[in-house]
Design a protein around this motif. Structure first.
Motif, PDB file in Angstrom:
ATOM      1  N   LEU A 162      32.041 -19.664  44.269  1.00  0.00           N
ATOM      2  CA  LEU A 162      31.894 -20.127  45.613  1.00  0.00           C
ATOM      3  C   LEU A 162      32.556 -21.384  46.213  1.00  0.00           C
ATOM      4  O   LEU A 162      33.160 -21.310  47.016  1.00  0.00           O
ATOM      5  N   ALA A 163      32.290 -22.402  45.215  1.00  0.00           N
ATOM      6  CA  ALA A 163      33.111 -23.587  45.487  1.00  0.00           C
ATOM      7  C   ALA A 163      34.497 -23.649  45.618  1.00  0.00           C
ATOM      8  O   ALA A 163      35.035 -24.123  46.606  1.00  0.00           O
ATOM      9  N   PRO A 164      35.132 -23.054  44.600  1.00  0.00           N
ATOM     10  CA  PRO A 164      36.497 -23.059  44.884  1.00  0.00           C
ATOM     11  C   PRO A 164      36.872 -22.293  46.002  1.00  0.00           C
ATOM     12  O   PRO A 164      38.047 -22.402  46.662  1.00  0.00           O
ATOM     13  N   ALA A 165      36.140 -21.264  46.537  1.00  0.00           N
ATOM     14  CA  ALA A 165      36.546 -20.478  47.793  1.00  0.00           C
ATOM     15  C   ALA A 165      36.118 -21.223  49.081  1.00  0.00           C
ATOM     16  O   ALA A 165      36.151 -20.677  49.993  1.00  0.00           O
ATOM     17  N   ARG A 166      35.718 -22.380  49.091  1.00  0.00           N
ATOM     18  CA  ARG A 166      34.956 -23.323  49.958  1.00  0.00           C
ATOM     19  C   ARG A 166      33.993 -22.747  50.769  1.00  0.00           C
ATOM     20  O   ARG A 166      33.899 -22.459  52.020  1.00  0.00           O
ATOM     21  N   LEU A 167      33.293 -22.045  50.005  1.00  0.00           N
ATOM     22  CA  LEU A 167      32.049 -21.411  50.504  1.00  0.00           C
ATOM     23  C   LEU A 167      30.880 -21.793  49.821  1.00  0.00           C
ATOM     24  O   LEU A 167      30.797 -22.448  48.851  1.00  0.00           O
ATOM     25  N   SER A 168      29.477 -21.667  50.680  1.00  0.00           N
ATOM     26  CA  SER A 168      28.394 -22.171  50.246  1.00  0.00           C
ATOM     27  C   SER A 168      27.357 -21.158  50.103  1.00  0.00           C
ATOM     28  O   SER A 168      27.399 -20.187  50.905  1.00  0.00           O
ATOM     29  N   PRO A 169      26.508 -21.035  49.188  1.00  0.00           N
ATOM     30  CA  PRO A 169      25.712 -20.108  48.989  1.00  0.00           C
ATOM     31  C   PRO A 169      24.595 -19.899  49.999  1.00  0.00           C
ATOM     32  O   PRO A 169      23.886 -21.080  50.603  1.00  0.00           O
ATOM     33  N   THR A 170      24.222 -18.596  50.380  1.00  0.00           N
ATOM     34  CA  THR A 170      23.129 -18.649  51.323  1.00  0.00           C
ATOM     35  C   THR A 170      21.592 -18.766  50.894  1.00  0.00           C
ATOM     36  O   THR A 170      21.668 -19.044  49.625  1.00  0.00           O
ATOM     37  N   LEU A 171      20.775 -18.752  51.691  1.00  0.00           N
ATOM     38  CA  LEU A 171      19.308 -19.151  51.063  1.00  0.00           C
ATOM     39  C   LEU A 171      18.981 -18.017  50.450  1.00  0.00           C
ATOM     40  O   LEU A 171      18.131 -18.098  49.337  1.00  0.00           O
ATOM     41  N   ASP A 172      19.209 -16.815  50.780  1.00  0.00           N
ATOM     42  CA  ASP A 172      18.979 -15.456  49.865  1.00  0.00           C
ATOM     43  C   ASP A 172      19.397 -15.632  48.616  1.00  0.00           C
ATOM     44  O   ASP A 172      18.892 -15.224  47.687  1.00  0.00           O
ATOM     45  N   THR A 173      20.898 -16.056  48.649  1.00  0.00           N
ATOM     46  CA  THR A 173      21.438 -16.230  47.132  1.00  0.00           C
ATOM     47  C   THR A 173      20.622 -16.968  46.392  1.00  0.00           C
ATOM     48  O   THR A 173      20.457 -16.691  44.995  1.00  0.00           O
ATOM     49  N   ALA A 174      20.503 -18.303  46.739  1.00  0.00           N
ATOM     50  CA  ALA A 174      19.940 -19.196  46.000  1.00  0.00           C
ATOM     51  C   ALA A 174      18.437 -18.834  45.513  1.00  0.00           C
ATOM     52  O   ALA A 174      17.976 -19.061  44.187  1.00  0.00           O
ATOM     53  N   THR A 175      17.828 -18.212  46.421  1.00  0.00           N
ATOM     54  CA  THR A 175      16.317 -17.912  46.008  1.00  0.00           C
ATOM     55  C   THR A 175      16.462 -16.645  44.951  1.00  0.00           C
ATOM     56  O   THR A 175      15.522 -17.064  43.936  1.00  0.00           O
ATOM     57  N   ALA A 176      17.250 -15.888  45.185  1.00  0.00           N
ATOM     58  CA  ALA A 176      17.359 -14.689  44.166  1.00  0.00           C
ATOM     59  C   ALA A 176      17.818 -15.403  42.679  1.00  0.00           C
ATOM     60  O   ALA A 176      17.066 -15.006  41.782  1.00  0.00           O
ATOM     61  N   ILE A 177      18.962 -16.200  42.779  1.00  0.00           N
ATOM     62  CA  ILE A 177      19.186 -16.569  41.299  1.00  0.00           C
ATOM     63  C   ILE A 177      18.203 -17.533  40.761  1.00  0.00           C
ATOM     64  O   ILE A 177      17.907 -17.799  39.450  1.00  0.00           O
ATOM     65  N   VAL A 178      17.687 -18.416  41.672  1.00  0.00           N
ATOM     66  CA  VAL A 178      16.601 -19.184  40.978  1.00  0.00           C
ATOM     67  C   VAL A 178      15.275 -18.683  40.421  1.00  0.00           C
ATOM     68  O   VAL A 178      14.831 -18.832  39.584  1.00  0.00           O
ATOM     69  N   THR A 179      14.959 -17.531  41.488  1.00  0.00           N
ATOM     70  CA  THR A 179      13.826 -16.787  40.833  1.00  0.00           C
ATOM     71  C   THR A 179      13.972 -16.049  39.736  1.00  0.00           C
ATOM     72  O   THR A 179      13.036 -15.843  38.728  1.00  0.00           O
ATOM     73  N   ALA A 180      15.249 -15.481  39.640  1.00  0.00           N
ATOM     74  CA  ALA A 180      15.595 -14.722  38.309  1.00  0.00           C
ATOM     75  C   ALA A 180      15.609 -15.859  37.394  1.00  0.00           C
ATOM     76  O   ALA A 180      15.075 -15.245  36.155  1.00  0.00           O
ATOM     77  N   ALA A 181      16.173 -16.814  37.273  1.00  0.00           N
ATOM     78  CA  ALA A 181      15.974 -17.799  36.120  1.00  0.00           C
ATOM     79  C   ALA A 181      14.859 -18.279  35.876  1.00  0.00           C
ATOM     80  O   ALA A 181      14.300 -18.310  34.613  1.00  0.00           O
ATOM     81  N   ALA A 182      13.852 -18.346  36.735  1.00  0.00           N
ATOM     82  CA  ALA A 182      12.457 -18.714  36.596  1.00  0.00           C
ATOM     83  C   ALA A 182      11.732 -17.808  35.673  1.00  0.00           C
ATOM     84  O   ALA A 182      11.108 -17.711  34.813  1.00  0.00           O
ATOM     85  N   GLU A 183      11.675 -16.672  36.319  1.00  0.00           N
ATOM     86  CA  GLU A 183      11.085 -15.173  35.639  1.00  0.00           C
ATOM     87  C   GLU A 183      11.718 -15.094  34.303  1.00  0.00           C
ATOM     88  O   GLU A 183      10.987 -14.488  33.303  1.00  0.00           O
ATOM     89  N   LEU A 184      12.989 -15.245  34.012  1.00  0.00           N
ATOM     90  CA  LEU A 184      13.616 -14.940  32.653  1.00  0.00           C
ATOM     91  C   LEU A 184      13.324 -16.202  31.750  1.00  0.00           C
ATOM     92  O   LEU A 184      13.570 -16.145  30.391  1.00  0.00           O
ATOM     93  N   GLY A 185      12.439 -17.015  32.043  1.00  0.00           N
ATOM     94  CA  GLY A 185      12.132 -18.347  31.208  1.00  0.00           C
ATOM     95  C   GLY A 185      12.992 -19.550  30.974  1.00  0.00           C
ATOM     96  O   GLY A 185      12.736 -20.435  30.353  1.00  0.00           O
ATOM     97  N   TYR A 186      13.901 -19.496  31.968  1.00  0.00           N
ATOM     98  CA  TYR A 186      15.079 -20.685  32.143  1.00  0.00           C
ATOM     99  C   TYR A 186      14.484 -21.796  33.009  1.00  0.00           C
ATOM    100  O   TYR A 186      15.076 -21.596  34.254  1.00  0.00           O
ATOM    101  N   ALA A 187      13.345 -22.379  32.677  1.00  0.00           N
ATOM    102  CA  ALA A 187      12.754 -23.246  33.488  1.00  0.00           C
ATOM    103  C   ALA A 187      13.729 -24.482  34.045  1.00  0.00           C
ATOM    104  O   ALA A 187      13.556 -24.791  35.122  1.00  0.00           O
TER     105      ALA A 187
END
Length: 560
Positions: free
Chosen positions: A207-232
């Motif tokens: 995203l950053a090299p393409a000059r784009l920013s993650p949406t709220l849903d993008t951040a929520t999905a990846i953060v939740t996945a990391a938390a559920e998989l044990g990567y606190a």
């Protein structure tokens, strides 16, 4: 007459003008249709669409292909598009397909909006084959897809269908459409739902090299996945990074997931940071399960302040305090070397109708059982509490005795028991059982009898543990007849003697050649206990050896 003639002339001139305008309009309409068909032919070049794509390339657009879609001047396609949009809002995907059939029957020319609505219906039902067919028809009709078209196609895929997803992305490149934030949102969200966190992070890094920013849903999905998989740690870092670079904020549920993940991983710093974020900044009340996880983290890492805050939170949630809520607080205090405060928690439990047990004081036992100086220091803390006019609980006395017993210091254990009156503490059943264990270790039969007498004088009824230790204490002596007396008294009171009593009695009888071991062996079987291989080997050898260990026996079994 002139007036009449003039009126007729004007009428004829007006009719000629009207016919001329109508003919010009018809010619313009025909020219516009031809111009649209030519533009469609130029827009869809079949050579630019690779046959290796997952979607078939477009065929050459011609007039014959449009024979079934003649433009109707009375019913515009926009009216049907509005109907499709309404049906999608009402989640009536089947009606969308019926409307599409109606459009064909009317002979209307669908546009990109029409096809996008059809693809949206396929996406809502996750119908990948149907979405592919709609797109094929769209290309065949000369309608140029846009970015939203491909977004709907992506959404029609199931989360595990990743190969087709890459094919859709390749098709976007062939059509010259660059992905935007929503495109990456769809990709990353799908990968996160499928548990493919590493690949999701790779797309997030694009995203950053393409000059784009993650949406709220993008951040929520990846953060939740990391938390559920044990990567606190990763989940917390991603959340902090997103909120630092964006004006939008993650929802409270996402922060709750991070808090639970950090607490489950016993990640102290992350747990404290997320607890402050959830409770103090967002003013969210975590549930009891999450509070218990935080309590365990506070206990293991020595965070008594955090543990007390969690207790207050449980009170706010109207959760009735129990022993398993207070025990972590005591453990946190012990890790923080707050011995006095840990002792005072027992009286706190009594005042809230929570009876403490010896297991509750286990963290204190681990702290003070290192050496005799630690035991003496603990006794000093009890004296300070008593001098301050506070109540010293009997569990606090017992844990000091337990530490002395663990150090095999019978004199210090008995001395603590004798001095209990100075602290205003009345010994209980656990007190005497601990002292009997110390007598057993020292083989001090006389002291054991005296303690049993004092126990009965205090009106404390012996339990199975008391009788077990008295039987085993008697068996340490050359005169062991009293062991049978305590065994019979135990059975008279309706207690079932534990296996350890019978095994100790049988070994003693076998070792001295007392044939009464056979009676004890029969009673052991009557109580439902099995004769272990080691005990049977001991009996067969007449007490000469214990037989093979369990590990050696297992090894021999494998060899055989």
């Amino acid at each position: 007459m002139l007036a009449s003639t003039s009126r007729n002339v004007l009428k004829r001139a007006h009719n000629k003008t009207r016919h001329a305008v109508a003919e010009a309009s018809v010619a313009a309409c025909v020219h516009e249709q031809r111009r649209y068909a030519s533009a469609a032919q130029l827009a869809v070049d079949p050579t630019t669409y690779s046959t290796s794509s997952i979607i078939p390339r477009a065929k050459q657009y011609s007039k014959s292909d449009n024979d079934n879609f003649r433009v109707s001047a009375h019913v515009p396609i926009s009216r049907f598009n509005m109907r499709l949009a309404s049906q999608l809002d009402e989640h009536k995907s089947i009606n969308v397909m019926h409307t599409a059939r109606h459009i064909k029957q009317k002979g209307l020319q669908p546009n990109v909006t029409t096809y996008n609505y059809l693809l949206d219906a396929c996406a809502k039902e996750m119908r990948w084959p149907e979405a592919r067919a709609v797109f094929t028809d769209m290309v065949a009709m000369g309608v140029v897809p846009n970015r939203q078209t491909f977004h709907h196609i992506m959404k029609s895929l199931a989360p595990f269908e990743q190969d087709q997803m890459y094919g859709v992305l390749h098709s976007m490149e062939e059509w010259g459409i660059q992905p935007n934030e929503i495109t990456y949102e769809i990709i990353i969200t799908r990968l996160a739902e499928a548990g493919r966190l590493e690949i999701a992070l790779q797309y997030l890094a694009q995203l950053a090299p393409a000059r784009l920013s993650p949406t709220l849903d993008t951040a929520t999905a990846i953060v939740t996945a990391a938390a559920e998989l044990g990567y606190a740690r990763l989940a917390l870092d991603l959340a902090v990074s997103f909120e630092a670079a964006s004006v939008r904020r993650l929802e409270g549920k996402t922060w709750i997931d991070i808090l639970a993940s950090c607490a489950e991983a016993l990640y102290a710093d992350g747990t404290m940071r997320t607890w402050r974020k959830v409770v103090k900044d967002l003013h969210i009340l975590p549930d009891e399960g999450c509070c218990l996880l935080v309590l365990h983290t506070a206990a293991r890492n020595g965070l008594p302040t955090l543990a007390v805050e969690v207790l207050e939170m449980l009170k706010t949630l109207n959760v009735v305090w129990c022993e398993h809520h207070i025990a972590p607080v005591i453990e946190a205090m012990c890790h923080h070397q707050q011995l006095k405060e840990a002792f005072m928690m027992f009286d706190f439990m009594r005042k809230h109708d929570i009876p403490p047990v010896l297991e509750t004081a286990h963290p204190i036992f681990e702290l003070i059982s290192k050496d005799t100086d630690s035991v003496d220091n603990a006794w000093g803390e009890l004296e300070i509490i008593h001098e301050e006019g506070r109540t010293v609980d009997v569990v606090a006395l017992n844990v000091v005795i337990q530490a002395a017993v663990a150090l095999r210091d019978l004199q210090r254990a008995v001395g603590t028991y004798k001095a209990s009156a100075k602290l205003g503490v009345k010994p209980n059943l656990d007190t005497f059982n601990l002292l009997l264990l110390s007598c057993l270790d020292a083989r001090h039969r006389e002291l054991g009898d005296r303690l049993l007498s004092e126990m009965k004088e205090a009106g404390i009824r012996p339990d199975v543990t008391t009788y077990e230790r008295m039987v085993r204490l008697c068996l340490t002596q050359s005169m062991y007849e009293d062991a049978f007396f305590y065994l019979e008294e135990m059975k008279t009171l309706g207690m079932v003697p534990p296996r350890a009593v019978y095994e100790a009695l049988i070994r003693k009888l076998v070792s001295v050649g007392d044939v009464r071991y056979k009676i004890a062996l029969e009673e052991l079987k009557e109580c439902g206990y099995d004769v272990t291989p080691r005990l049977q080997s001991f009996i067969d050898s007449g007490g000469a050896h214990e037989g093979p260990t369990s590990a050696a026996a297992a090894a021999n079994t494998v060899v055989l």
